[in-house]
Write an enzyme that holds these catalytic residues in place. Structure first.
Site, PDB file in Angstrom:
ATOM      1  N   TYR A  72       0.888  -1.160   0.000  1.00  0.00           N
ATOM      2  CA  TYR A  72       0.000   0.000   0.000  1.00  0.00           C
ATOM      3  C   TYR A  72       0.930   1.215   0.000  1.00  0.00           C
ATOM      4  O   TYR A  72       1.408   1.655   1.044  1.00  0.00           O
ATOM      5  CB  TYR A  72      -0.901  -0.044   1.226  1.00  0.00           C
ATOM      6  CG  TYR A  72      -1.850   1.127   1.390  1.00  0.00           C
ATOM      7  CD1 TYR A  72      -2.221   1.923   0.309  1.00  0.00           C
ATOM      8  CD2 TYR A  72      -2.388   1.434   2.633  1.00  0.00           C
ATOM      9  CE1 TYR A  72      -3.095   2.981   0.459  1.00  0.00           C
ATOM     10  CE2 TYR A  72      -3.270   2.484   2.806  1.00  0.00           C
ATOM     11  CZ  TYR A  72      -3.612   3.249   1.714  1.00  0.00           C
ATOM     12  OH  TYR A  72      -4.477   4.307   1.872  1.00  0.00           O
ATOM     13  N   ASP A 112      -2.247  -1.447  -3.938  1.00  0.00           N
ATOM     14  CA  ASP A 112      -2.550  -0.058  -4.294  1.00  0.00           C
ATOM     15  C   ASP A 112      -1.225   0.689  -4.374  1.00  0.00           C
ATOM     16  O   ASP A 112      -0.657   1.063  -3.351  1.00  0.00           O
ATOM     17  CB  ASP A 112      -3.465   0.540  -3.222  1.00  0.00           C
ATOM     18  CG  ASP A 112      -3.807   1.997  -3.490  1.00  0.00           C
ATOM     19  OD1 ASP A 112      -3.330   2.559  -4.502  1.00  0.00           O
ATOM     20  OD2 ASP A 112      -4.556   2.589  -2.684  1.00  0.00           O
ATOM     21  N   HIS A 210     -12.099   0.643  -4.122  1.00  0.00           N
ATOM     22  CA  HIS A 210     -11.206  -0.064  -5.042  1.00  0.00           C
ATOM     23  C   HIS A 210     -11.865  -1.365  -5.488  1.00  0.00           C
ATOM     24  O   HIS A 210     -12.699  -1.925  -4.774  1.00  0.00           O
ATOM     25  CB  HIS A 210      -9.875  -0.407  -4.362  1.00  0.00           C
ATOM     26  CG  HIS A 210      -9.005   0.780  -4.098  1.00  0.00           C
ATOM     27  ND1 HIS A 210      -7.915   1.108  -4.876  1.00  0.00           N
ATOM     28  CD2 HIS A 210      -9.065   1.725  -3.131  1.00  0.00           C
ATOM     29  CE1 HIS A 210      -7.338   2.198  -4.403  1.00  0.00           C
ATOM     30  NE2 HIS A 210      -8.016   2.594  -3.338  1.00  0.00           N
TER      31      HIS A 210
END
EC number: 3.1.11.2
Length: 219
Positions: A72, A112, A210
């Site tokens: 992330y 991500d 997402h």
């Protein structure tokens, strides 16, 4: 840990191997996990650099044929307050870490990555040129620290001209009008790029802002 224990109890049967890390500097801020049916050979949390490892942003597991990392990547934030940190410290550290792992076996990075790399990866490139996640600095950093080091963007390799988004902000009905960004990736070492059978996004799964991604490898 008590919150993780509650989640573990609700995992699908067979997914007995799960590895979690979360932010200790700001509770509830960020975290990552890998949940697997296959028991890995080894597990590592973070990048091994204290300045980067208080926010729970990396889990690495080792399997027989590859390393799998979930990440992330820090958002550059409102006013691009973390942009310099992101492109001069975090991205190079992650890229170098992946290259070090790659000396022993191929690497797969997913998560991500907080960067829409090309104009095709964002709904309004002109209007977002100074938005976190699409600045020229972040896009150049993505190129320099990952793609130029030999890691392949599997979705774009499989689908060169497809407009596919993985993130839609909650404001302004962005998902309904498909004003999205492609911020989530599977990057793989060049040595296994040809073994990718498919790399895809599931935009109809709307449990969060997402979407899930999928990667199918022919090992």
């Amino acid at each position: 840990e008590k919150d993780v224990d509650v989640i573990k109890e609700s995992l699908l049967e067979g997914y007995t191997n799960s590895f979690w890390t979360c932010s200790v500097s700001k509770l509830g801020y960020s975290g990552t996990a890998i949940i697997s049916r296959v028991k890995p050979l080894s597990i590592k949390y973070g990048l091994g650099v204290p300045d980067h490892d208080t926010e729970g942003r990396i889990v690495t597991v080792e399997f027989d044929d590859f390393y799998l990392l979930t990440a992330y990547v820090p958002n550059s934030g409102d006013g691009l307050k973390r942009l310099t940190y992101r492109v001069t410290e975090w991205d190079p550290c992650l890229g170098n870490y992946m290259k070090e792992l790659e000396k022993s076996k191929p690497v797969i990075l997913t998560g991500d990555l907080n960067c829409a790399h090309q104009e095709i990866d964002i709904h309004d490139p002109a209007g977002n040129s100074r938005s976190a996640g699409f600045t020229k600095e972040e896009r150049k950093s993505f190129e320099t620290n990952f793609l130029s080091k030999g890691f392949v963007d599997t979705f774009r390799k499989q689908h060169p001209d497809v407009v596919g988004y993985s993130y839609w902000g909650y404001r302004h009905n962005c998902r309904k009008t498909n004003r999205g960004w492609r911020l989530d990736y599977f990057l793989v070492s060049e040595s296994i790029a040809e073994r990718v059978h498919d790399s895809y996004i599931l935009p109809d799964v709307s449990a969060s802002d997402h979407s899930p991604l999928g990667l199918i490898l022919k090992l």
